[in-house]
Design an enzyme around this catalytic site. Sequence first.
Site, PDB file in Angstrom:
ATOM      1  N   ASP A   1      -4.976  17.113   3.365  1.00 30.95           N
ATOM      2  CA  ASP A   1      -3.773  17.687   3.645  1.00 30.95           C
ATOM      3  C   ASP A   1      -2.601  16.648   3.556  1.00 30.95           C
ATOM      4  O   ASP A   1      -1.278  16.958   4.123  1.00 30.95           O
ATOM      5  CB  ASP A   1      -3.289  18.810   4.731  1.00 30.95           C
ATOM      6  CG  ASP A   1      -4.725  19.676   5.018  1.00 30.95           C
ATOM      7  OD1 ASP A   1      -4.869  20.523   4.071  1.00 30.95           O
ATOM      8  OD2 ASP A   1      -5.002  19.862   5.971  1.00 30.95           O
TER       9      ASP A   1
ATOM     10  N   GLY B   1      -4.338  29.362   5.102  1.00 30.56           N
ATOM     11  CA  GLY B   1      -3.293  29.563   6.009  1.00 30.56           C
ATOM     12  C   GLY B   1      -3.266  29.201   7.334  1.00 30.56           C
ATOM     13  O   GLY B   1      -2.279  29.647   8.046  1.00 30.56           O
TER      14      GLY B   1
ATOM     15  N   LYS C   1       5.910  12.895   2.674  1.00 29.49           N
ATOM     16  CA  LYS C   1       6.683  13.732   3.731  1.00 29.49           C
ATOM     17  C   LYS C   1       7.592  12.960   4.650  1.00 29.49           C
ATOM     18  O   LYS C   1       7.726  13.373   5.726  1.00 29.49           O
ATOM     19  CB  LYS C   1       5.655  14.689   4.619  1.00 29.49           C
ATOM     20  CG  LYS C   1       5.054  15.835   3.751  1.00 29.49           C
ATOM     21  CD  LYS C   1       4.452  17.029   4.387  1.00 29.49           C
ATOM     22  CE  LYS C   1       4.023  18.093   3.389  1.00 29.49           C
ATOM     23  NZ  LYS C   1       3.408  19.502   4.248  1.00 29.49           N
TER      24      LYS C   1
ATOM     25  N   HIS D   1      -4.950  22.165  -2.923  1.00 30.18           N
ATOM     26  CA  HIS D   1      -4.016  21.184  -3.321  1.00 30.18           C
ATOM     27  C   HIS D   1      -2.812  22.177  -3.943  1.00 30.18           C
ATOM     28  O   HIS D   1      -3.229  23.140  -4.798  1.00 30.18           O
ATOM     29  CB  HIS D   1      -4.488  20.022  -4.116  1.00 30.18           C
ATOM     30  CG  HIS D   1      -5.238  20.368  -5.179  1.00 30.18           C
ATOM     31  ND1 HIS D   1      -6.665  20.301  -5.273  1.00 30.18           N
ATOM     32  CD2 HIS D   1      -4.830  20.847  -6.378  1.00 30.18           C
ATOM     33  CE1 HIS D   1      -6.972  20.582  -6.420  1.00 30.18           C
ATOM     34  NE2 HIS D   1      -6.021  20.872  -7.248  1.00 30.18           N
TER      35      HIS D   1
END
EC number: 6.3.4.4
Length: 444
Positions: free
Chosen positions: A13, A301, A330, A41
């Site tokens: 991730d 999820g 990020k 992805h």
Amino acid sequence: MANVVVIGAQWGDEGKGKITDLLSRSADVVVRYQGGVNAGHTVVVGEQTLKLHLIPSGILYPDTQCIIGSGTVIDPKVLLGEVEMLEQLGISTDHLLISQTAHVTMPYHRLIDQASEQQRGSHKIGTTGRGIGPTYADKSERTGIRILDLMDPEGLREQLTWTIAQKNVILDKLYGLPPLDAESVIEEYSGYAERLRPHVVDSSLTIDEAWRKRKNILFEGAQGTLLDLDHGTYPYVTSSNPVAGGACIGAGVGPTIIDRVIGVAKAYTTRVGEGPFPTELHGDIGELLCQRGAEFGTTTGRRRRCGWFDAVIGRYAVRINGIDCLAITKLDVLDDLDEIQVCVAYDIDGERCDHFPSSARSFANCQPIYKTVPGWKQSTSHCRNLEDLPKAALDYLKFLAELMEVPIAIVSLGASRDQTIIVEDPIHGPKRALLHTNGDSSAS
């Protein structure tokens, strides 16, 4: 020409989808070399957000050949669903190729995966329940169904009739589940075979032909280093090898054709499912990272566990993969923090440890030793050059590069393609060994 492997340097991730999408612009071939529908992805193009599990990120480029390699395990229903989704959006999949020797996830794999995880109780390992582990188990036991088997109707019927009879005994006696109807499964998967047939190739031969023509080949890993079956936080790992070495086996190439390895890591750390996580945050900061970073799994999820950047596992990923440069993603998620902590080492029973321990029990006892650095308290999502970043943000990146002992080539500041800073050429830059020899480990 350069042949590049893109791997995750944490627990998956990390944003590999975006980085692979960026690099695919200069690639002639993109190869997904391991994993299955347990990995997802996300690629954002304009107003469109595409969530893919099996199809390589390079599918958005019509001139880029996209290959699902022999090291993957394929759920045909999911794969064909992705094909239909892309075609409805006007995105062609004519350039998608599938290895004939990739293994196929069957209904009994999913049932056994889910039942086995449930049976573990408090000792569960956090499987996605998509049948990945049982598919790889059958591969190792030499009882698996491969894509080429789907293309042989008579052989498929013979093989599935025998296999389903065996699996029904397991479903009944071990898990108390009803049996599968062999005829229904044969009919369903025979239908998938006809739809997949135009895409099926000898992928190793296809890749070799591209290499001989001096094409640029990009090898795309799923998940991350710490989920690797051999080198991850066992047993809380996946059933394949996401590390760079897995690209050779999963694509069917020799190691000498790999020119460069790019590691992708978040500016903090996340993990999905069970297993030790030394820098995990349970309070307000952990919640902030989760919400600002939209840390929910593409595949399941599930909420991702969030924590500070862990340079110990980062250095381990550099060593295991031979990472030449990093893509840090990020960074913008940290924009509102007054200060940021980075794990530089572990404390294990009062002794400092600078290396990742192989034992999950030892890893669970690791207490992070932190270095605190100032935050920058301003938005970075608009920055497109290093000079645009706040000084504290730039210092943070330099600190990470020093700890990891490799340069940072890409900085991602959001999900969109344009929210990216290219620090140096990630594909044609110098090899890590030369950088290490020269002592050059800065971000700029």
